[in-house]
Design a protein around this motif. Sequence first.
Motif, PDB file in Angstrom:
ATOM      1  N   GLU A  36       0.834  -1.202   0.000  1.00 17.90           N
ATOM      2  CA  GLU A  36       0.000   0.000   0.000  1.00 17.90           C
ATOM      3  C   GLU A  36       0.871   1.255   0.000  1.00 17.90           C
ATOM      4  O   GLU A  36       0.593   2.206  -0.735  1.00 17.90           O
ATOM      5  N   ALA A  37       1.944   1.252   0.779  1.00 19.43           N
ATOM      6  CA  ALA A  37       2.860   2.401   0.803  1.00 19.43           C
ATOM      7  C   ALA A  37       3.510   2.589  -0.563  1.00 19.43           C
ATOM      8  O   ALA A  37       3.667   3.720  -1.030  1.00 19.43           O
ATOM      9  N   GLN A  38       3.863   1.491  -1.217  1.00 19.56           N
ATOM     10  CA  GLN A  38       4.431   1.575  -2.568  1.00 19.56           C
ATOM     11  C   GLN A  38       3.420   2.175  -3.538  1.00 19.56           C
ATOM     12  O   GLN A  38       3.767   3.007  -4.371  1.00 19.56           O
ATOM     13  N   ALA A  39       2.175   1.743  -3.435  1.00 20.00           N
ATOM     14  CA  ALA A  39       1.122   2.262  -4.320  1.00 20.00           C
ATOM     15  C   ALA A  39       0.923   3.753  -4.080  1.00 20.00           C
ATOM     16  O   ALA A  39       0.773   4.523  -5.023  1.00 20.00           O
ATOM     17  N   GLU A  40       0.943   4.184  -2.817  1.00 19.99           N
ATOM     18  CA  GLU A  40       0.779   5.602  -2.503  1.00 19.99           C
ATOM     19  C   GLU A  40       1.898   6.434  -3.112  1.00 19.99           C
ATOM     20  O   GLU A  40       1.643   7.486  -3.711  1.00 19.99           O
ATOM     21  N   CYS A  41       3.133   5.965  -3.003  1.00 21.42           N
ATOM     22  CA  CYS A  41       4.273   6.674  -3.609  1.00 21.42           C
ATOM     23  C   CYS A  41       4.148   6.711  -5.125  1.00 21.42           C
ATOM     24  O   CYS A  41       4.408   7.744  -5.750  1.00 21.42           O
ATOM     25  N   LYS A  42       3.754   5.598  -5.715  1.00 23.49           N
ATOM     26  CA  LYS A  42       3.598   5.512  -7.170  1.00 23.49           C
ATOM     27  C   LYS A  42       2.534   6.497  -7.650  1.00 23.49           C
ATOM     28  O   LYS A  42       2.723   7.210  -8.635  1.00 23.49           O
ATOM     29  N   LEU A  43       1.411   6.563  -6.957  1.00 25.28           N
ATOM     30  CA  LEU A  43       0.324   7.451  -7.358  1.00 25.28           C
ATOM     31  C   LEU A  43       0.716   8.916  -7.225  1.00 25.28           C
ATOM     32  O   LEU A  43       0.396   9.735  -8.092  1.00 25.28           O
ATOM     33  N   ALA A  44       1.436   9.264  -6.166  1.00 24.26           N
ATOM     34  CA  ALA A  44       1.922  10.645  -6.015  1.00 24.26           C
ATOM     35  C   ALA A  44       2.876  10.989  -7.153  1.00 24.26           C
ATOM     36  O   ALA A  44       2.834  12.091  -7.710  1.00 24.26           O
ATOM     37  N   SER A  45       3.699  10.033  -7.547  1.00 27.98           N
ATOM     38  CA  SER A  45       4.627  10.230  -8.660  1.00 27.98           C
ATOM     39  C   SER A  45       3.869  10.419  -9.977  1.00 27.98           C
ATOM     40  O   SER A  45       4.233  11.263 -10.808  1.00 27.98           O
ATOM     41  N   ILE A  46       2.813   9.649 -10.178  1.00 25.04           N
ATOM     42  CA  ILE A  46       2.008   9.785 -11.391  1.00 25.04           C
ATOM     43  C   ILE A  46       1.377  11.170 -11.466  1.00 25.04           C
ATOM     44  O   ILE A  46       1.330  11.781 -12.538  1.00 25.04           O
ATOM     45  N   GLU A  47       0.910  11.687 -10.342  1.00 29.01           N
ATOM     46  CA  GLU A  47       0.321  13.035 -10.329  1.00 29.01           C
ATOM     47  C   GLU A  47       1.345  14.062 -10.837  1.00 29.01           C
ATOM     48  O   GLU A  47       1.013  14.926 -11.641  1.00 29.01           O
ATOM     49  N   GLN A  48       2.586  13.952 -10.360  1.00 29.75           N
ATOM     50  CA  GLN A  48       3.626  14.890 -10.797  1.00 29.75           C
ATOM     51  C   GLN A  48       3.943  14.693 -12.275  1.00 29.75           C
ATOM     52  O   GLN A  48       4.102  15.668 -13.018  1.00 29.75           O
ATOM     53  N   THR A  49       4.018  13.451 -12.715  1.00 26.09           N
ATOM     54  CA  THR A  49       4.265  13.153 -14.124  1.00 26.09           C
ATOM     55  C   THR A  49       3.160  13.758 -14.989  1.00 26.09           C
ATOM     56  O   THR A  49       3.427  14.315 -16.057  1.00 26.09           O
TER      57      THR A  49
END
Length: 144
Positions: A24-37
């Motif tokens: 879940e923590a990995q998914a949260e980091c990935k999603l925050a990264s996608i927002e910036q992308t």
Amino acid sequence: MKHLTFVAVLGLSACALAAGIHTEAQAECKLASIEQTWIDAAIRGDRATLDQLLDDSFVETMPNGARRTKADVLVAPTLPPGSAQTLGELKVRVFGNVAMVSGVNHYTPAAGMKATSYAFTDLYVRRGDAWLVTSSTTTRGDSA
């Protein structure tokens, strides 16, 4: 023997729980990264990246109530030169294969101009290993 089995089951349960938290923590980091992308691609007019990030069912509701599909986003004009977007107050919630990201996008239309804040909520769905944006709703906030 029963005691040993209980301890083994308890240990495996703890490992599964820890793995779930880690995932879940990995998914949260990935999603925050996608927002910036996503905002970086919008600024650069990188339609190929936008095409990869947005699900084919994507619908965006703009602050004025207008709605845009993925096709609309992909043909929309790029942002003005010198414009900038900064994300803040990101909150990511993961519910299995669905996630919601909310936050504030501080948009500056040109260098030296005052930023306007837009609150947003984005809905994601996981398809295989990829998180895709299916919906975005934005409302205008106070100027930053």
